[in-house]
Design a protein around this motif. Structure first.
Motif, PDB file in Angstrom:
ATOM      1  N   LYS A   1      71.612  66.985   0.345  1.00 59.49           N
ATOM      2  CA  LYS A   1      70.449  67.835   0.071  1.00 59.49           C
ATOM      3  C   LYS A   1      69.912  68.456   1.360  1.00 59.49           C
ATOM      4  CE  LYS A   1      66.609  64.540   0.385  1.00 59.49           C
ATOM      5  NZ  LYS A   1      65.743  65.343   1.279  1.00 59.49           N
ATOM      6  N   ASN A   2      70.264  67.870   2.508  1.00 60.38           N
ATOM      7  CA  ASN A   2      69.815  68.390   3.805  1.00 60.38           C
ATOM      8  C   ASN A   2      70.913  69.140   4.555  1.00 60.38           C
ATOM      9  OD1 ASN A   2      67.590  66.819   3.147  1.00 60.38           O
ATOM     10  ND2 ASN A   2      68.214  65.132   4.465  1.00 60.38           N
TER      11      ASN A   2
ATOM     12  N   GLY B   1      71.303  69.606   8.843  1.00 60.54           N
ATOM     13  CA  GLY B   1      70.062  68.865   8.608  1.00 60.54           C
ATOM     14  C   GLY B   1      70.172  67.421   9.070  1.00 60.54           C
ATOM     15  N   ASN B   2      69.119  66.656   8.803  1.00 54.75           N
ATOM     16  CA  ASN B   2      69.079  65.243   9.198  1.00 54.75           C
ATOM     17  C   ASN B   2      69.529  64.371   8.027  1.00 54.75           C
ATOM     18  OD1 ASN B   2      67.461  65.845  11.778  1.00 54.75           O
ATOM     19  ND2 ASN B   2      66.174  66.715  10.172  1.00 54.75           N
TER      20      ASN B   2
ATOM     21  N   ASN C   1      70.018  59.273   4.137  1.00 57.96           N
ATOM     22  CA  ASN C   1      70.676  58.101   3.544  1.00 57.96           C
ATOM     23  C   ASN C   1      70.650  58.128   2.012  1.00 57.96           C
ATOM     24  OD1 ASN C   1      71.096  57.010   6.154  1.00 57.96           O
ATOM     25  ND2 ASN C   1      69.064  56.079   6.134  1.00 57.96           N
ATOM     26  N   THR C   2      70.789  59.316   1.425  1.00 56.40           N
ATOM     27  CA  THR C   2      70.852  59.366  -0.038  1.00 56.40           C
ATOM     28  C   THR C   2      72.195  58.808  -0.509  1.00 56.40           C
ATOM     29  OG1 THR C   2      71.876  61.543  -0.216  1.00 56.40           O
ATOM     30  CG2 THR C   2      69.469  61.496  -0.105  1.00 56.40           C
TER      31      THR C   2
ATOM     32  N   LYS D   1      65.091  59.823  13.282  1.00 51.49           N
ATOM     33  CA  LYS D   1      65.282  58.878  12.176  1.00 51.49           C
ATOM     34  C   LYS D   1      64.994  57.434  12.598  1.00 51.49           C
ATOM     35  CE  LYS D   1      66.417  59.380   8.649  1.00 51.49           C
ATOM     36  NZ  LYS D   1      65.720  59.615   7.374  1.00 51.49           N
TER      37      LYS D   1
ATOM     38  N   LEU E   1      61.160  66.517   9.974  1.00 48.75           N
ATOM     39  CA  LEU E   1      62.494  66.309   9.395  1.00 48.75           C
ATOM     40  C   LEU E   1      62.678  67.143   8.129  1.00 48.75           C
ATOM     41  CD1 LEU E   1      62.736  62.431   9.884  1.00 48.75           C
ATOM     42  CD2 LEU E   1      64.342  64.080  10.845  1.00 48.75           C
TER      43      LEU E   1
ATOM     44  N   GLN F   1      63.114  70.827   8.901  1.00 48.36           N
ATOM     45  CA  GLN F   1      64.461  71.072   9.436  1.00 48.36           C
ATOM     46  C   GLN F   1      65.499  70.993   8.329  1.00 48.36           C
ATOM     47  OE1 GLN F   1      64.893  68.174  12.566  1.00 48.36           O
ATOM     48  NE2 GLN F   1      64.236  69.616  14.133  1.00 48.36           N
ATOM     49  N   ASN F   2      65.328  70.032   7.437  1.00 51.40           N
ATOM     50  CA  ASN F   2      66.289  69.860   6.346  1.00 51.40           C
ATOM     51  C   ASN F   2      66.285  71.054   5.406  1.00 51.40           C
ATOM     52  OD1 ASN F   2      66.878  67.386   7.417  1.00 51.40           O
ATOM     53  ND2 ASN F   2      65.639  66.225   5.959  1.00 51.40           N
TER      54      ASN F   2
ATOM     55  N   PRO G   1      72.552  66.963  -8.410  1.00 56.80           N
ATOM     56  CA  PRO G   1      72.372  65.890  -7.413  1.00 56.80           C
ATOM     57  C   PRO G   1      72.298  64.500  -8.036  1.00 56.80           C
ATOM     58  CG  PRO G   1      70.328  67.117  -7.697  1.00 56.80           C
ATOM     59  CD  PRO G   1      71.381  67.853  -8.468  1.00 56.80           C
TER      60      PRO G   1
ATOM     61  N   SER H   1      73.248  60.662  -6.212  1.00 57.63           N
ATOM     62  CA  SER H   1      72.161  60.041  -5.441  1.00 57.63           C
ATOM     63  C   SER H   1      70.971  59.750  -6.343  1.00 57.63           C
ATOM     64  CB  SER H   1      71.739  60.966  -4.299  1.00 57.63           C
ATOM     65  OG  SER H   1      71.356  62.224  -4.805  1.00 57.63           O
TER      66      SER H   1
ATOM     67  N   SER I   1      65.590  58.733  -3.455  1.00 59.77           N
ATOM     68  CA  SER I   1      66.155  59.090  -2.153  1.00 59.77           C
ATOM     69  C   SER I   1      66.032  60.586  -1.886  1.00 59.77           C
ATOM     70  CB  SER I   1      67.626  58.664  -2.067  1.00 59.77           C
ATOM     71  OG  SER I   1      68.452  59.530  -2.828  1.00 59.77           O
ATOM     72  N   ARG I   2      65.975  61.391  -2.936  1.00 60.15           N
ATOM     73  CA  ARG I   2      65.882  62.844  -2.758  1.00 60.15           C
ATOM     74  C   ARG I   2      64.444  63.337  -2.692  1.00 60.15           C
ATOM     75  NH1 ARG I   2      69.463  62.592  -7.112  1.00 60.15           N
ATOM     76  NH2 ARG I   2      67.882  63.515  -8.444  1.00 60.15           N
TER      77      ARG I   2
ATOM     78  N   MET J   1      61.699  61.675  -1.024  1.00 57.01           N
ATOM     79  CA  MET J   1      60.895  60.882  -0.097  1.00 57.01           C
ATOM     80  C   MET J   1      59.711  61.672   0.455  1.00 57.01           C
ATOM     81  SD  MET J   1      62.003  57.860  -0.120  1.00 57.01           S
ATOM     82  CE  MET J   1      61.625  56.914   1.334  1.00 57.01           C
TER      83      MET J   1
ATOM     84  N   HIS K   1      63.715  53.289  -1.802  1.00 58.84           N
ATOM     85  CA  HIS K   1      64.713  53.921  -0.939  1.00 58.84           C
ATOM     86  C   HIS K   1      64.461  53.587   0.533  1.00 58.84           C
ATOM     87  CE1 HIS K   1      67.665  56.651   0.639  1.00 58.84           C
ATOM     88  NE2 HIS K   1      66.759  57.183   1.420  1.00 58.84           N
TER      89      HIS K   1
ATOM     90  N   SER L   1      66.985  51.952   3.416  1.00 53.82           N
ATOM     91  CA  SER L   1      67.415  53.085   4.227  1.00 53.82           C
ATOM     92  C   SER L   1      67.112  52.874   5.708  1.00 53.82           C
ATOM     93  CB  SER L   1      66.727  54.352   3.723  1.00 53.82           C
ATOM     94  OG  SER L   1      66.981  55.431   4.569  1.00 53.82           O
ATOM     95  N   SER L   2      65.975  52.208   6.002  1.00 51.27           N
ATOM     96  CA  SER L   2      65.614  52.023   7.407  1.00 51.27           C
ATOM     97  C   SER L   2      66.614  51.100   8.110  1.00 51.27           C
ATOM     98  CB  SER L   2      64.194  51.475   7.518  1.00 51.27           C
ATOM     99  OG  SER L   2      64.092  50.272   6.812  1.00 51.27           O
TER     100      SER L   2
END
Lengths: 247, 227
Positions: A171-172, A213-214, A217-218, B15, B83, B86-87, B100, B104, B108-109, B111, B182, B186-187
């Protein structure tokens, strides 16, 4: 099979582009997706129209040239395959199939479904190699003992064909899976450790410069990757990068 | 040169900060929840809850950590906005048709959206309770502590708007749960902590955390309202 195709048509990089609907008749279910597009193009050429431009080369799932976002998924439905390995039996007679190019700022459209993926080449050029003497004095790779587990993981990472499905599906539009595979395949082996720190910094720097993009973690990249490249590689790159930044 | 630019603006460093501040905020949630659970004792909680609130706002070590907390919330939000922008810029032309959900999870999409809901909640929450505790003119209890218990109960038991506050609170806790489901796992991935031996453990721990913590938080205003 008779199908309705909705295909992205764009005359060139500066053209705005649009979806165009085509009918394709008498498709053999055993054809690959690319062969189905060949049939469409033969039809278009016979009618004097501009054929649909799309990337392809080996047509056996190893070159990474074919792409295509089919019905909302990179390389279409099905897992662990490229578009050339997708067969028309995956669809039903009368289906409408939507075909788009990879969408990312870093992968600009050249024409129709063809995108410029040279951003990946520049990331490799930034550090995705090892500096060895290849002038006839090359040391036999087998002379260096390597744990089986590391060899396997390096090989798994090295199976990345650089098709860009990870970027297309993210998505990014992040290139983290690709870059991490290329960092990992070398970082896991003693030959690659020598330049590991410099490599990860330079490759990530180039990745950021290219406008990807960044990572969120999806995990979409891992699912859609035709070669099953694991998210473990992204974690490894994150570790490599952290170690390189703070040391 | 690369190292310098990496420390300042690299995608991966941004991140790391998201992961580190996020995990720190998770520990804060546990501490905050611990204090709030005193409220479930009902009227008996008044003196102990107020004493707890006084301790949390005056004890020097806690005060020092609270500044780190304010900074972490703001930085987590700021970093998240950078972020996200930028994304979005990384894909100027969207797909005509995208699926999507095939690869996923919804959380998560989303956040950034979930984080925005939580940030709005924090602003409201702090103006209702934190601001009143620190700067508001609130009555004292029998022990001479600021009666924050009274403030909380009056707020959620408001005859006309109480139900709205409770509903909003619960809704925001649902958003928090999805953000955590998520964000927690994720972290670890962002910090490079991936191992087939521990991945399932981290994921399950995250799932339990993201259900239990918001649920317990949400029970408190409901309890006060129906009490």
């Amino acid at each position: 099979m008779n199908l309705t195709l909705k295909i992205w048509r764009q005359a060139g990089p500066d053209d705005k582009g649009r979806m165009v609907t085509y009918q394709v008749k008498n498709v053999n279910p055993d054809m690959s997706f690319l062969e189905m597009l060949d049939v469409l193009n033969e039809d278009l050429i016979a009618k004097g129209e501009d054929p649909v431009a799309f990337d392809h080369d080996c047509r056996e799932g190893i070159c990474g040239m074919c792409s295509l976002y089919i019905n909302g998924e990179a390389h279409g439905p099905g897992r662990g395959i490229t578009t050339c390995q997708l067969h028309m039996r995956s669809f039903k007679d009368g289906d409408t199939i939507i075909i788009e190019p990879w969408r990312a700022k870093a992968f600009p459209v050249i024409k129709d479904l063809v995108t410029d993926r040279s951003a990946f080449d520049r990331i490799i050029q930034a550090g995705g190699y090892i500096s060895v003497n290849t002038s006839g004095n090359t040391i036999d790779a087998n002379a260096i003992p390597i744990p089986k587990e590391n060899a396997d993981k390096a090989f798994d990472a090295a199976t990345c064909i650089g098709c860009g499905a990870c970027v297309a599906t993210c998505k990014n539009s992040s290139a983290m899976l690709f870059v991490s595979a290329k960092v990992s395949q070398l970082a896991l082996l003693p030959q690659g450790r020598v330049e590991a720190k410099e490599r990860v910094l330079k490759m990530v720097h180039q990745m950021d410069l290219e406008g990807f993009g960044n990572c969120t973690n999806t995990g979409a990249c891992e699912v859609e990757c035709p070669k099953g490249i694991s998210l473990e590689n992204i974690a490894r790159m994150n570790r490599e990068y952290l170690a390189a930044v703070i040391s | 040169m690369e190292v310098k630019s990496a420390l300042l603006g690299s995608s991966i460093v941004k991140k790391y900060w998201m992961a580190l501040t996020g995990l720190f905020l998770c520990t804060f949630l546990v501490v905050h929840l611990g204090g709030n659970l005193i409220l479930l004792k009902g009227e008996d909680a008044r003196l102990s809850f107020n004493a707890y609130a006084k301790f949390m706002t005056t004890f020097p070590l806690i005060k020092a950590v609270s500044y780190l907390l304010y900074f972490s919330i703001l930085f987590h939000a700021f970093d998240g906005i950078v972020l996200t922008l930028q994304n979005r810029a990384a894909r100027p032309v969207k797909y005509y048709f995208n699926k999507p959900e095939a690869n996923s999870t919804w959380a998560s999409r989303n956040m950034a959206f979930l984080g925005t809901v939580i940030l709005i909640f924090i602003v409201g929450h702090m103006s209702n309770f934190w601001y009143k505790m620190h700067f508001g003119d609130i009555p004292m209890d029998a022990n001479g502590n600021k009666d924050l218990y009274e403030v909380v109960v009056t707020f959620f038991k408001d005859p006309s708007l109480g139900i709205v506050y409770v509903a909003f609170y619960v809704l925001c806790m649902v958003a928090l749960g999805f953000h955590l489901v998520h964000g927690f796992a994720s972290s670890f991935q962002t910090l490079g902590l991936y191992h087939k031996k521990y991945n399932a453990l981290i994921k399950n721990l995250g799932l339990v955390f993201s259900v239990l913590v918001p649920l317990l938080f949400a029970i408190i205003p409901i309890f006060i309202y129906i009490q």
